[in-house]
Write an enzyme that holds these catalytic residues in place. Sequence first.
Site, PDB file in Angstrom:
ATOM      1  N   ARG B 198       0.758  -1.170   0.051  1.00 52.30           N
ATOM      2  CA  ARG B 198      -0.092   0.088   0.019  1.00 52.30           C
ATOM      3  C   ARG B 198       0.888   1.159  -0.057  1.00 52.30           C
ATOM      4  NH1 ARG B 198      -0.612   0.906   6.103  1.00 52.30           N
ATOM      5  NH2 ARG B 198       0.236  -0.909   7.117  1.00 52.30           N
ATOM      6  N   ASN B 199       2.204   1.069  -0.559  1.00 49.76           N
ATOM      7  CA  ASN B 199       2.989   2.248  -0.820  1.00 49.76           C
ATOM      8  C   ASN B 199       3.594   2.246  -1.964  1.00 49.76           C
ATOM      9  OD1 ASN B 199       3.749   3.862   1.637  1.00 49.76           O
ATOM     10  ND2 ASN B 199       4.070   1.905   2.827  1.00 49.76           N
TER      11      ASN B 199
END
Lengths: 389, 389
Positions: B198-199
Amino acid sequence: METINLITPHGGKLVNRVIPENKREQVITESKEMSQLKVNNEVIEDLYNIAHGVFSPLDGFMNEEDVLSIVKNDRLANDLPWTIPITFDITEDIAKGYKIGEDIAIINGEEETIAILHLEQIFDYDKKAVAKNSFQTLDLAHPGVEKVLGSNDKLFAGKIDLVNTIIKDFEQYTFYPTQTRELFKEKGWKTVVGFQTRNVPHLGHEYVQKTALTMVDGLFINPIIGKKKKDDFLDDVILGAYDVLINNYYRNDRSFMGILRTRMRYGGPKEAIFHSIMRKNFGCSHFIVGRDHAGVGNYYGPFDAHHIFEKFPDLEIQPICFRSFFKCEKCGGVVNDYTCPHEGTEHQKMISGRKIRSMIVDKQLDGLVEYMRPEVAQYLIEQNELFVK
Amino acid sequence: METINLITPHGGKLVNRVIPENKREQVITESKEMSQLKVNNEVIEDLYNIAHGVFSPLDGFMNEEDVLSIVKNDRLANDLPWTIPITFDITEDIAKGYKIGEDIAIINGEEETIAILHLEQIFDYDKKAVAKNSFQTLDLAHPGVEKVLGSNDKLFAGKIDLVNTIIKDFEQYTFYPTQTRELFKEKGWKTVVGFQTRNVPHLGHEYVQKTALTMVDGLFINPIIGKKKKDDFLDDVILGAYDVLINNYYRNDRSFMGILRTRMRYGGPKEAIFHSIMRKNFGCSHFIVGRDHAGVGNYYGPFDAHHIFEKFPDLEIQPICFRSFFKCEKCGGVVNDYTCPHEGTEHQKMISGRKIRSMIVDKQLDGLVEYMRPEVAQYLIEQNELFVK
């Protein structure tokens, strides 16, 4: 404190065929009355490895049933994986001097008693079948084939008891399985990856070792010390170079070096299995298998030693397989064929053992540091003797 | 051609609750006569994931028996590992309008019929027990706890049938398990490692992915798309940055990116198991578990998400666990806490997500290229919108 259960030794428990200290004098005295048999250093290495559990579950030299079973199935007669026969060959003339059932005192060149062999069987064996199974070729140019086909005609089988472990060199690097297992537990390692080597370390070796170490608790660097090919690096050069590397670039709570005294067979995939079994006995849960592991010439496909592990689901020790690795200037550092897309020599630089050898000989420090840690390169160019003659 | 057997889906086979094309019109017509129930996007995401097998073996929203079993054992009532309840909460008032046994047409905000719910159970549940088991805290500052404790009081359980899959964004990145499994097979991958993210990718992520890829045939980069915390990177920024990285530094025969649409729960170890189950369904044999995987704040120990896998020997998908990684100027490049001995900030440079964020915001390309590929850094500083508001 947490109990650490390392991998179970091959066959269930470590063999110990070392005569206990309190019976040793008595056995030595008794051995003077036995038939004597002088053996060379390779037989003595096998005796040490059997007695100290490196070859567990072997408790002596293999009998005909086991040799035939290996040739047929790559397994001992009891179905346990085993790919390279551990045998004791003897000329027909010498064999005539011994009787089945007798105890023989095995002595070294200095007339010291090393072990007692309980002679259980004398048998002929099919050298070609053994060589073919071990090496997948009968080409006499293969050093393993040459050795097996040139061996004596009879094999002695039987359990052994070790009287003397005489370590004359590399004593500080000498550890047997009970010792390595104790050391691994002291370090708190549950999972340990073993690394087999017969070379001085370059950046590719470090990459492989540290990549594997990332997946487990500890790294056991385990160079093979013993008879090698002409032009292989000398044992003390390999160990010295590794000491320099480890002192500068490895954590001593995560890595450990000890030696394995046995000769290289150059058996490729079959030897990879044999290598992994020995490391399992040392306490390794994982074993690094490289490209063309234990290969020589072009006898084996580059990944044969990876694929053979699929045939041994019951081996327990897990292979960690590496394909090719090289430097990539675009990626930065050492990479492998799955991770780097920059095909072509513009970015990718092969790490060639041959090239490194010639740069060491020519003392080209500037070139070497592209492929080796500078401290290791410096150590190597300072050595007067580098290679087996 | 060799037959490729990927890992078996969780519970044995992929669930398919999508209404076949030839029955779709009929079901849509019938659904007009059913009770209607309008739901939000999160429920619709769950419906898609159930129907398309991402949540296999779930074939609907969980009943009381499964929820109680998870809270007690982290397993479904049939003993299969499962750590995060997949439930459908509804207010007491709304629940009164529906009867057990009836088929309900689930519709979205645009009045489109999405699915049919076969209502089998309406039950109360112990929110605190669920939150405590999922998150190991009842602190309302934890976003997962806040969500569970703030959820509606009743749960609807029952099998679902999906009528419509409406994909409005990221269509080219959208793949369900039957598709990813087909793709992996086409690429010849038997073993695939899944990477949850999620980065935006920095050098540490690439290091972790490529280290894991070295052990398997293929890498499945699988960003979570869906509701995230304020100040998390925007979905399209994450995907765009990965596209740049993959195009420049990854082999397309060894890596593949597809998205997973589900919300983050920030459940740390319990979510790591849930994450790995979804990737198993996608066809991954291995799953990368990082330091403080799916964590938030300081609710979990940094390696809790590694240790929890020991409790699920029957999970089948294998975790590949990474501890901390950082740059070391002496080692050169990205290393980890087991491989680098050069302790202290003289050589070791932490790769800080927070620092990278601020350098992106300040458009400090020179600083960013220490921690990111230059192409990725360049892409990021060119974006106008970066974060969830």
